[in-house]
Design an enzyme around this catalytic site. Structure first.
Site, PDB file in Angstrom:
ATOM      1  N   ARG A 183      14.252  59.690  11.860  1.00  0.00           N
ATOM      2  CA  ARG A 183      13.368  60.623  11.162  1.00  0.00           C
ATOM      3  C   ARG A 183      13.885  60.984   9.772  1.00  0.00           C
ATOM      4  O   ARG A 183      13.095  61.256   8.871  1.00  0.00           O
ATOM      5  CB  ARG A 183      13.175  61.886  11.995  1.00  0.00           C
ATOM      6  CG  ARG A 183      12.287  61.593  13.177  1.00  0.00           C
ATOM      7  CD  ARG A 183      11.963  62.817  13.962  1.00  0.00           C
ATOM      8  NE  ARG A 183      10.932  62.493  14.935  1.00  0.00           N
ATOM      9  CZ  ARG A 183      10.569  63.276  15.932  1.00  0.00           C
ATOM     10  NH1 ARG A 183      11.147  64.451  16.088  1.00  0.00           N
ATOM     11  NH2 ARG A 183       9.631  62.902  16.753  1.00  0.00           N
ATOM     12  N   GLY A 210       5.996  57.919  21.625  1.00  0.00           N
ATOM     13  CA  GLY A 210       7.442  57.801  21.588  1.00  0.00           C
ATOM     14  C   GLY A 210       7.971  56.715  22.513  1.00  0.00           C
ATOM     15  O   GLY A 210       8.850  55.935  22.138  1.00  0.00           O
ATOM     16  N   LYS A 242       0.282  59.162  32.559  1.00  0.00           N
ATOM     17  CA  LYS A 242      -0.840  60.024  32.926  1.00  0.00           C
ATOM     18  C   LYS A 242      -2.135  59.675  32.224  1.00  0.00           C
ATOM     19  O   LYS A 242      -2.158  59.443  31.020  1.00  0.00           O
ATOM     20  CB  LYS A 242      -0.492  61.477  32.598  1.00  0.00           C
ATOM     21  CG  LYS A 242       0.586  62.034  33.471  1.00  0.00           C
ATOM     22  CD  LYS A 242       0.848  63.467  33.089  1.00  0.00           C
ATOM     23  CE  LYS A 242       1.811  64.127  34.078  1.00  0.00           C
ATOM     24  NZ  LYS A 242       2.117  65.497  33.647  1.00  0.00           N
ATOM     25  N   GLY A 299       2.469  63.447  19.478  1.00  0.00           N
ATOM     26  CA  GLY A 299       1.305  64.310  19.697  1.00  0.00           C
ATOM     27  C   GLY A 299       0.292  64.192  18.568  1.00  0.00           C
ATOM     28  O   GLY A 299      -0.924  64.149  18.808  1.00  0.00           O
TER      29      GLY A 299
END
Ligand code: ADP
Ligand code: MG
Length: 397
Positions: free
Chosen positions: A39, A354, A201, A377
């Site tokens: 990052r 990720g 999920k 997200g």
């Protein structure tokens, strides 16, 4: 609406101006040291661009989840040595970015100098997107650059409110790349446009499927997600991970999607999740009680590969199996390779998430796709067609 980017400022005199740059330095740390520089490295092009033009660069970022107040465990000071090494220059650290003294100190910085401000989440107004705090942040710069795509889905003082107060407010180079790939490339895709979705999920990705279905030519589904769809088809799923409360939604999606939604035809199953557990490849109709689906089978991997390689635009989010536990990484690696192959053939390939990015890196293919999104997200919300507040607040082109 396309957003103004840093490059749009290239023609203007920037020499000596203070650039307030929101970056995402929410890096992993162990025993007081940064364990992964990704990052920080991702922010370097924007910082270099500004320094080359004689700007003074003041960096703002959140770090971890301190509970609404200063907490030494979450001080951004931990990032300073790594940032200095990455930049090859000393970095000044501002403990209190809200003070008058700090605002004055930014005016004394030499041209091309870089400063890092303390964790924005030490200030309670940050997560409440408070104007008063945003005014304090705004006092640190002459213009605003947001390069923190991974935080753009949150309306916080350092990502949203400040962008209304400090002008121009533009997208940094990393943010601009994210917007170009996740925004433009997917909004006006070259066809065929194929989405590959997986992961644990279905619940977190229903909105993504809903948004993408009318736009894509096919959605290839893998991972545990596929098992909830198997259950919706009335199949035995054994001990597989499913979400019983989403079976109905899955059935509805299947009914509406028609042939666009492509499920695995078979799976790799085992009786326990371990690298030494005996495995079997079975058709999706043949999963037995006590056995769980941990990967797509070879036939499915080949079929998905053919669809991916024939596509001109591909977006991939979510592994095809429990890639952390070989041999259940094979389907995921096959998809990663197919994306790399498609890229070589000129397709635009975008990876979000990720775990998918980690799987791509594990296969040594991180640089072999068009774009790997840095925002988990945020990229999901983008794929859901949502407006990200941190992006919306930037100047329109
Ligand atoms: P991303 O981070 O790329 O968005 P997700 O977080 O949605 O991906 O999902 C990743 C997780 O899904 C991984 O930890 C992986 O082990 C898990 N997963 C994938 N397939 C299965 C499966 N068949 N059974 C259990 N877990 C699975
Ligand atoms: Mg994940």
């Amino acid at each position: 609406m396309p957003k103004k980017t840093l490059e749009a400022l290239a023609g203007q005199p920037l020499e000596g101006l203070r650039a307030l740059v929101r970056v995402d330095f929410n890096v992993p740390v162990k025993h007081g040291a940064v364990t992964d520089r990704t990052r920080i490295d991702a922010a370097l092009p924007t910082i270099a661009w500004l320094r080359d033009r004689g700007c003074r660069v003041i960096l703002l970022s959140h770090f971890g989840r301190p509970k609404g107040g200063p907490d030494p465990a979450y001080s951004l000071a931990v990032v300073k040595p790594t940032l200095e090494a990455a930049l090859g220059t000393p970095v000044q650290f501002f403990e209190d970015p809200t003070s008058e003294a700090t605002a004055a100190a930014t005016r004394r910085m030499p041209r091309g100098a870089v400063a890092l401000a303390e964790n924005t989440r030490f200030f309670p107004g940050e997560e409440r997107n408070e104007r008063a705090l945003a005014e304090r942040f705004a006092a640190l710069g002459d213009f605003y650059v947001n390069d923190a795509f991974g935080s753009a889905h949150r309306a916080h003082a350092s990502t949203e409110a400040v962008a209304h107060l400090l002008k121009p407010a533009v997208a940094g180079l990393l943010m601009a790349k994210e917007l170009a790939y996740l925004g433009d490339a997917l909004a006006t895709p070259t066809r065929p446009f194929v989405a590959v979705l997986g992961g644990a999920k279905v619940s977190g990705k229903i909105d993504v499927i809903e948004h993408l279905l009318p736009r894509v030519d096919a959605v290839l589904v893998g991972g545990a997600m596929a098992c909830t769809f198997f259950a919706a088809l009335g199949l035995e799923v054994g001990a597989s991970l499913i979400e019983p409360d989403r079976v109905e939604v899955a059935r509805d999606l299947l009914g509406r999607a028609g042939r666009k939604l492509v499920l695995p035809s078979g799976a790799v199953v085992a009786q326990r999740l371990a690298s030494d557990a005996p495995t079997r490849e079975v058709a999706r109709e043949d999963v037995e009680p006590g056995w769980a689906v941990y990967d797509i089978d070879r036939g499915t991997a080949d079929a998905f590969r053919d669809r991916i390689v024939a596509a001109r635009t591909v977006v991939w989010n979510g592994p095809m199996g429990v890639f952390e536990t070989p041999p259940f990484d094979r389907g995921t690696i096959a998809v990663a390779r197919a994306l790399a192959e498609a890229t070589i053939q000129g397709a635009v390939t975008v990876v979000g998430g990720g775990d998918s990015a980690a799987a791509l890196a594990g296969a040594g293919l991180f640089g072999s796709v068009s774009h790997v999104s840095t925002g988990g997200g945020a990229s999901l919300e983008f794929l859901e067609g949502k407006t990200l507040p941190g992006v919306a607040a930037l100047d329109d082109l």
